[in-house]
Scaffold this motif. Structure first.
Motif, PDB file in Angstrom:
ATOM      1  N   ARG A 184       0.653  -1.465   0.026  1.00 15.04           N
ATOM      2  CA  ARG A 184       0.180  -0.285   0.102  1.00 15.04           C
ATOM      3  C   ARG A 184       1.099   1.383   0.151  1.00 15.04           C
ATOM      4  NH1 ARG A 184      -3.274  -1.363   4.178  1.00 15.04           N
ATOM      5  NH2 ARG A 184      -1.776  -0.210   5.570  1.00 15.04           N
ATOM      6  N   ASN A 185       1.873   1.250   1.360  1.00  4.24           N
ATOM      7  CA  ASN A 185       3.115   2.405   1.082  1.00  4.24           C
ATOM      8  C   ASN A 185       3.431   2.720  -0.499  1.00  4.24           C
ATOM      9  OD1 ASN A 185       2.702   3.224   3.132  1.00  4.24           O
ATOM     10  ND2 ASN A 185       3.664   1.691   4.101  1.00  4.24           N
ATOM     11  N   LEU A 186       3.815   1.704  -1.229  1.00  3.78           N
ATOM     12  CA  LEU A 186       4.190   1.551  -2.219  1.00  3.78           C
ATOM     13  C   LEU A 186       3.860   2.080  -2.931  1.00  3.78           C
ATOM     14  CD1 LEU A 186       6.965   0.452  -4.352  1.00  3.78           C
ATOM     15  CD2 LEU A 186       5.644  -1.656  -4.558  1.00  3.78           C
ATOM     16  N   ARG A 187       2.231   1.693  -3.343  1.00  2.00           N
ATOM     17  CA  ARG A 187       1.403   2.377  -4.136  1.00  2.00           C
ATOM     18  C   ARG A 187       1.562   3.987  -3.996  1.00  2.00           C
ATOM     19  NH1 ARG A 187      -1.105  -2.111  -3.476  1.00  2.00           N
ATOM     20  NH2 ARG A 187      -2.545  -1.784  -1.766  1.00  2.00           N
ATOM     21  N   GLN A 188       1.507   4.491  -2.823  1.00  2.00           N
ATOM     22  CA  GLN A 188       1.294   5.721  -2.297  1.00  2.00           C
ATOM     23  C   GLN A 188       2.670   6.426  -2.854  1.00  2.00           C
ATOM     24  OE1 GLN A 188      -1.740   7.825  -0.546  1.00  2.00           O
ATOM     25  NE2 GLN A 188      -0.785   8.660  -1.134  1.00  2.00           N
ATOM     26  N   LEU A 189       3.535   5.655  -2.658  1.00  2.00           N
ATOM     27  CA  LEU A 189       4.764   6.445  -3.095  1.00  2.00           C
ATOM     28  C   LEU A 189       4.804   6.413  -5.009  1.00  2.00           C
ATOM     29  CD1 LEU A 189       7.453   4.878  -0.974  1.00  2.00           C
ATOM     30  CD2 LEU A 189       6.649   6.908  -0.433  1.00  2.00           C
ATOM     31  N   ILE A 190       4.723   5.885  -5.413  1.00  2.00           N
ATOM     32  CA  ILE A 190       4.408   6.248  -6.722  1.00  2.00           C
ATOM     33  C   ILE A 190       3.345   6.520  -7.006  1.00  2.00           C
ATOM     34  CG2 ILE A 190       3.826   4.580  -8.962  1.00  2.00           C
ATOM     35  CD1 ILE A 190       5.123   2.103  -7.388  1.00  2.00           C
ATOM     36  N   ALA A 191       2.298   7.221  -6.281  1.00  2.00           N
ATOM     37  CA  ALA A 191       1.443   7.481  -6.871  1.00  2.00           C
ATOM     38  C   ALA A 191       1.858   9.151  -6.535  1.00  2.00           C
ATOM     39  CB  ALA A 191       0.096   7.498  -6.404  1.00  2.00           C
ATOM     40  N   ASP A 192       2.741   9.741  -5.680  1.00  2.00           N
ATOM     41  CA  ASP A 192       3.460  10.617  -4.818  1.00  2.00           C
ATOM     42  C   ASP A 192       4.822  10.824  -6.339  1.00  2.00           C
ATOM     43  OD1 ASP A 192       1.460  10.479  -3.517  1.00  2.00           O
ATOM     44  OD2 ASP A 192       2.828  10.295  -1.493  1.00  2.00           O
ATOM     45  N   GLY A 193       4.880  10.456  -7.140  1.00  2.00           N
ATOM     46  CA  GLY A 193       5.819  10.797  -7.502  1.00  2.00           C
ATOM     47  C   GLY A 193       7.172   9.829  -7.776  1.00  2.00           C
ATOM     48  N   VAL A 194       7.037   8.897  -6.319  1.00  2.00           N
ATOM     49  CA  VAL A 194       8.769   8.717  -5.674  1.00  2.00           C
ATOM     50  C   VAL A 194       8.737   7.447  -7.258  1.00  2.00           C
ATOM     51  CG1 VAL A 194       9.846   7.449  -4.274  1.00  2.00           C
ATOM     52  CG2 VAL A 194       7.990   9.645  -4.131  1.00  2.00           C
ATOM     53  N   GLN A 195      10.415   7.510  -7.319  1.00  2.00           N
ATOM     54  CA  GLN A 195      10.858   6.490  -8.233  1.00  2.00           C
ATOM     55  C   GLN A 195      11.185   5.444  -6.754  1.00  2.00           C
ATOM     56  OE1 GLN A 195      11.104   7.085 -11.823  1.00  2.00           O
ATOM     57  NE2 GLN A 195      10.041   9.641 -11.002  1.00  2.00           N
ATOM     58  N   VAL A 196      11.035   4.781  -7.729  1.00  2.00           N
ATOM     59  CA  VAL A 196      11.292   3.303  -7.026  1.00  2.00           C
ATOM     60  C   VAL A 196      12.379   2.021  -7.912  1.00  2.00           C
ATOM     61  CG1 VAL A 196      10.463   0.803  -5.535  1.00  2.00           C
ATOM     62  CG2 VAL A 196       8.861   3.269  -6.046  1.00  2.00           C
ATOM     63  N   PHE A 197      13.382   1.770  -7.655  1.00  2.00           N
ATOM     64  CA  PHE A 197      14.291   1.521  -8.273  1.00  2.00           C
ATOM     65  C   PHE A 197      13.926  -0.125  -7.429  1.00  2.00           C
ATOM     66  CE2 PHE A 197      17.026   5.764  -8.335  1.00  2.00           C
ATOM     67  CZ  PHE A 197      16.057   5.982  -9.614  1.00  2.00           C
ATOM     68  N   GLY A 198      13.897  -1.084  -7.955  1.00  2.00           N
ATOM     69  CA  GLY A 198      14.172  -2.708  -7.560  1.00  2.00           C
ATOM     70  C   GLY A 198      12.722  -2.942  -6.326  1.00  2.00           C
ATOM     71  N   PRO A 199      12.918  -3.503  -6.148  1.00  2.00           N
ATOM     72  CA  PRO A 199      14.311  -4.842  -5.225  1.00  2.00           C
ATOM     73  C   PRO A 199      14.143  -5.766  -5.966  1.00  2.00           C
ATOM     74  CG  PRO A 199      11.873  -5.088  -3.739  1.00  2.00           C
ATOM     75  CD  PRO A 199      11.533  -3.915  -4.853  1.00  2.00           C
ATOM     76  N   ALA A 200      15.433  -6.174  -6.415  1.00  2.00           N
ATOM     77  CA  ALA A 200      15.287  -7.266  -6.454  1.00  2.00           C
ATOM     78  C   ALA A 200      15.277  -8.320  -5.915  1.00  2.00           C
ATOM     79  CB  ALA A 200      17.255  -7.680  -6.589  1.00  2.00           C
ATOM     80  N   SER A 201      14.896 -10.262  -6.947  1.00  2.00           N
ATOM     81  CA  SER A 201      14.231 -11.241  -5.958  1.00  2.00           C
ATOM     82  C   SER A 201      16.150 -11.667  -5.343  1.00  2.00           C
ATOM     83  CB  SER A 201      14.056 -11.497  -6.759  1.00  2.00           C
ATOM     84  OG  SER A 201      12.553 -12.326  -6.429  1.00  2.00           O
ATOM     85  N   GLY A 202      15.952 -13.090  -4.933  1.00  2.00           N
ATOM     86  CA  GLY A 202      17.357 -13.830  -4.555  1.00  2.00           C
ATOM     87  C   GLY A 202      17.282 -14.105  -2.827  1.00  2.00           C
ATOM     88  N   SER A 203      18.219 -14.677  -2.728  1.00  2.00           N
ATOM     89  CA  SER A 203      18.667 -14.988  -1.271  1.00  2.00           C
ATOM     90  C   SER A 203      19.130 -13.921  -0.380  1.00  2.00           C
ATOM     91  CB  SER A 203      19.697 -16.039  -1.139  1.00  2.00           C
ATOM     92  OG  SER A 203      20.709 -15.566  -1.836  1.00  2.00           O
ATOM     93  N   GLN A 204      17.962 -13.631   1.088  1.00  2.00           N
ATOM     94  CA  GLN A 204      18.441 -12.208   1.314  1.00  2.00           C
ATOM     95  C   GLN A 204      19.393 -12.935   2.829  1.00  2.00           C
ATOM     96  OE1 GLN A 204      14.448 -11.083   2.148  1.00  2.00           O
ATOM     97  NE2 GLN A 204      14.843  -9.851   0.615  1.00  2.00           N
ATOM     98  N   ALA A 205      19.781 -11.927   3.907  1.00  2.00           N
ATOM     99  CA  ALA A 205      20.723 -11.690   4.750  1.00  2.00           C
ATOM    100  C   ALA A 205      19.618 -12.881   5.643  1.00  2.00           C
ATOM    101  CB  ALA A 205      21.000 -10.593   5.079  1.00  2.00           C
ATOM    102  N   CYS A 206      18.325 -12.586   6.081  1.00  2.00           N
ATOM    103  CA  CYS A 206      17.692 -13.289   6.675  1.00  2.00           C
ATOM    104  C   CYS A 206      17.953 -14.916   6.129  1.00  2.00           C
ATOM    105  CB  CYS A 206      16.396 -12.739   6.539  1.00  2.00           C
ATOM    106  SG  CYS A 206      15.440 -12.958   5.701  1.00  2.00           S
ATOM    107  N   GLY A 207      18.392 -15.726   5.181  1.00  2.00           N
ATOM    108  CA  GLY A 207      18.103 -16.655   4.778  1.00  2.00           C
ATOM    109  C   GLY A 207      17.212 -16.973   4.190  1.00  2.00           C
TER     110      GLY A 207
END
Ligand code: PMT
Length: 399
Positions: free
Chosen positions: A137-160
């Motif tokens: 929901r926050n992502l959609r709001q940011l995009i609607a506000d004109g914020v550029q979103v770079f990524g995220p990428a997919s893959g293995s994460q630090a948390c396992g």
């Protein structure tokens, strides 16, 4: 290469493990000519020291909103005015939420609120946090506000875990930043772009259509214009504002779009087919409203002309770029379309519920004869700038 020459970039580093990549990011931004200042949040400071970031940026690192010293020199207003771009990398789920709410309770949030320039976030978090309803929901709001979103990428994460939520690599982030600024890469090139759906009338009140909103094609038109091109946009029916500085022609059906393209294609340097053109139309549109007096209704459909294939078959022809919208086996079908239609480049996207069509973000796999590049998930304007840059590079390479 000096793609970020004279650009002022304010890098916001928030509290995630990916903060360890911030020094390399600063180094790469500076290599491309940017001047970089860093704002480190309190949580960011738990992962990386101000001293490290000061050493790589060559500038004092800013940490405090209420600092007598800072307010006398570079307070949040001055920093916001100074920055051509505020890039928040890594951007935690918490900072996305605070940005979406318009908070100003620390230096970085206050800088974003005061900024009249571009803001970009590079999310980095656990896959579950990224997938959560609140973050989306926050992502959609940011995009609607004109914020550029770079990524995220997919893959293995630090948390396992494995999934979406990894910070893009510094080299990818720097390319995204470079793509935000006008490049003059297409100066004086004539570019024809199709966008949106086509609607195929069944009778005076009903039609066959699709879910395309036109956002991808309109973003491409704006990006090509910003790169210096003279842009003509042929658009199916959409609810988007006319992009300034672009010649817009509105059409309804695939046949209308076909005629409009063929009338204007001569002399074009580049053609980009981003429209979701109906493959079929009713063989006969009824002049009167079809009545529901039968239990079953059979509608005969006939093939529409393939606009993209016709443009690619011309001689001489423009540099021809297609899209491939697929629900599965995206790369296989896209490669087939590239070859069968003899295209110079194709941008493939996965479409389906909440993906590709009628959403604010997208991800593209771009293919050309002998090459391929992934453009990770980002807002459509960001992706459009990256795609236009790639098209300009391939055009130069093919000359
Ligand atoms: O408009 P949005 O909501 O932002 O969504 C963007 C998008 C998903 C529509 C866009 O990114 C996209 O994928 N556009 C192409 C959709 C499509 O029709 O794909 P396709 O795989 O069916 O067609 C392949 C190519 O042939 C496309 O470039 C299409 O424009 C072209 N085509 C198709 C049929 C036809 N009769 N004439 C054509 O020119």
């Amino acid at each position: 290469m000096n793609a970020l020459g004279n650009k002022h970039i304010l890098l916001g580093v928030t509290g995630g493990i990916a903060a360890y990549k911030a020094p390399e990011l600063v180094r790469r931004l500076r290599e491309l000519g940017a001047t970089v200042q860093v704002v480190l949040t309190a949580a960011g400071g738990a992962f990386i020291t101000p001293l490290t970031l000061q050493a790589v940026s060559g500038q004092p690192v800013h940490t405090q909103l209420l600092s007598a010293e800072a307010e006398s020199g570079m307070g949040h207003i001055e920093l916001a005015r100074w920055a051509d771009l505020i890039l928040i990398a890594p951007c935690t789920a918490d900072f996305m939420a605070r940005l979406a709410q318009g908070r100003s309770d620390d230096l970085l949030a206050a800088c974003c609120l005061a900024s009249r320039g571009a803001i970009a976030v590079a999310p980095a978090m656990n896959a579950g946090m990224w997938d959560s309803a609140a973050t989306q929901r926050n992502l959609r709001q940011l995009i609607a506000d004109g914020v550029q979103v770079f990524g995220p990428a997919s893959g293995s994460q630090a948390c396992g875990e494995v999934g979406e939520g990894r910070l893009l690599e510094p080299a990818e982030l720097v390319a995204c930043c470079a793509g935000l600024f006008g490049t003059n890469a297409l100066t004086d090139k004539q570019v024809l772009i199709t966008a949106g759906p086509t609607l195929e009338d069944m009778d005076p009140v009903r039609y066959l259509g699709n879910r395309s909103s036109g956002r991808m094609g309109y973003a491409l038109a704006a990006a090509a214009r910003d790169a210096g091109a003279v842009v003509t946009l042929i658009s199916g029916p959409v609810a988007l504002a006319e992009p300034p500085g672009v010649t817009l022609l509105r059409v309804r059906s695939a046949s209308d779009m076909h005629h409009a393209v063929l009338e204007r294609i001569a002399g074009m340097d580049i053609f980009i087919g981003a429209a979701a053109v109906a493959d079929y139309r009713p063989a006969q549109a009824s002049a009167r409203k079809i009545k529901k007096d039968q239990e079953h209704l059979t509608l005969e459909l006939v093939r529409n002309p393939d606009i993209l294939a016709e443009v690619a078959a011309r001689s001489p022809r423009p540099f021809t770029v297609g899209f491939a919208a697929e629900t599965d086996d995206v790369l296989t079908y896209a490669r087939r379309k590239l070859e069968d239609k003899n295209l110079d480049l194709i941008a493939a996207n996965l479409v389906g519920a909440g993906q590709g069509f009628d959403v604010a973000d997208n991800a593209l796999s771009v293919l050309w004869p002998g090459g391929q590049q992934e453009l990770p998930r980002a807002s459509k304007p960001t992706l459009a700038r990256q795609l236009v840059k790639l098209i300009a590079e391939r055009l130069r390479a093919s000359a």
